[in-house]
Design an enzyme around this catalytic site. Structure first.
Site, mmCIF file in Angstrom:
data_model
loop_
_atom_site.group_PDB
_atom_site.id
_atom_site.type_symbol
_atom_site.label_atom_id
_atom_site.label_comp_id
_atom_site.label_asym_id
_atom_site.label_seq_id
_atom_site.Cartn_x
_atom_site.Cartn_y
_atom_site.Cartn_z
ATOM 1 N N TYR A 108 0.900 -1.264 -0.024
ATOM 2 C CA TYR A 108 0.048 -0.049 -0.072
ATOM 3 C C TYR A 108 0.865 1.060 0.046
ATOM 4 C CZ TYR A 108 -3.611 3.493 1.528
ATOM 5 O OH TYR A 108 -4.271 4.438 1.518
ATOM 6 N N ASP A 149 -1.983 -1.613 -4.038
ATOM 7 C CA ASP A 149 -2.427 -0.072 -4.308
ATOM 8 C C ASP A 149 -1.284 0.749 -4.513
ATOM 9 O OD1 ASP A 149 -3.506 2.388 -4.443
ATOM 10 O OD2 ASP A 149 -4.831 2.413 -2.766
ATOM 11 N N HIS A 250 -12.574 0.784 -4.284
ATOM 12 C CA HIS A 250 -11.428 -0.115 -5.244
ATOM 13 C C HIS A 250 -12.231 -1.409 -5.345
ATOM 14 C CE1 HIS A 250 -7.811 2.080 -4.364
ATOM 15 N NE2 HIS A 250 -8.458 2.562 -3.285
#
EC number: 3.1.11.2
Length: 259
Positions: A108, A149, A250
């Site tokens: 992330y 991500d 998402h």
């Protein structure tokens, strides 16, 4: 073998959807981002009932990553080796493990907030540490991938309207150069196919009817080395999981491998 990555934006809020999706999708390994819980709050028990082990790196309300696997989970590394701190804290943004025949990272990447913000410099430093940390695995013979991500749209066509991002993060030359440096380690972008429309967006803002209007971005990425990329049979964005009440902002990105 089916591998996926999904920023769930709170695993507690998304747990019923997550469990149902794991069962229906037949996913073997899921890379999770934004768990937004402490490790002791992670739903290991519910996942174990479905046959999954978990490797979790999380410290509380923000951030947090995990690997959830039903094909094995060994050699777990929590955190980004050599990674920078932000305001004196090493944030929980990376976890890696060997899952069956593949080595995977769930990441992330910091958001960056604004170009003039300290968080943007932190983001670029974090990318540099990631580039260094994955070099050995990226060059190795075993299928290897970094999924998660990345908070960067790799190309102009990966945002719904580039003019809306002028002067903003996620599309700057420096961020895209950081992605390019990662690819130079021997990783390639496994671009998924969209199940609807012409672009495989993975994120749509909750605001201003972002999802119904398809005002999206492709920022959830899969970067695999040559053995990984060569084994890919299919990849797609499961857009259906962005629909309905209680969805994350998402959608899962799914990759099918012949390994």
């Amino acid at each position: 073998m089916r591998i996926a990555t999904w920023n769930v934006n709170s695993i507690t809020a998304r747990l019923p959807r997550l469990l149902a999706w794991l069962e229906s999708s037949g996913t073997d390994v899921l890379c999770v981002q934004e768990t937004k819980c402490a490790e002791e709050q992670f739903p290991d028990g519910a996942l174990r009932e479905l046959g999954y082990e978990s490797a979790v790196h999380a410290t509380g309300r923000w951030n947090g990553v995990a690997l959830v696997s039903r094909v094995g989970l060994t050699d777990v590394v929590k955190g980004l080796p050599g990674g920078p701190e932000y305001e004196g804290v090493a944030e929980p943004r990376a976890v890696s493990a060997t899952c069956g025949p593949v080595r995977l990272w769930s990441v992330y990447v910091p958001n960056g907030r604004e170009v003039a913000h300290d968080h943007y410099a932190y983001k670029l430093a974090w990318f540099e540490a990631l580039r260094t940390a994955v070099a050995e695995d990226a060059a190795g013979p075993r299928p290897f991938a970094v999924l998660g991500d990345f908070n960067v749209a790799p190309a102009d066509e990966d945002v719904w309207d580039l003019s809306r991002f002028e002067g903003a993060t996620h599309v700057t030359p420096a961020e895209r150069a950081a992605l390019a440096a990662l690819r130079e380690q021997g990783l390639s972008d496994v671009v998924p196919r969209p199940l609807k429309y012409d672009r495989p967006y993975t994120y749509w803002d909750y605001r201003e009817l972002g999802f119904p209007k398809n005002r999206g971005m492709r920022i959830d990425l899969v970067y695999g080395n040559a053995p990984f990329a060569g084994a890919v049979k299919d990849s797609y964005v499961d857009r259906e999981e962005r629909k309905g009440k209680g969805a994350s902002d998402h959608a899962p990105v799914v990759v099918d491998l012949d390994v």
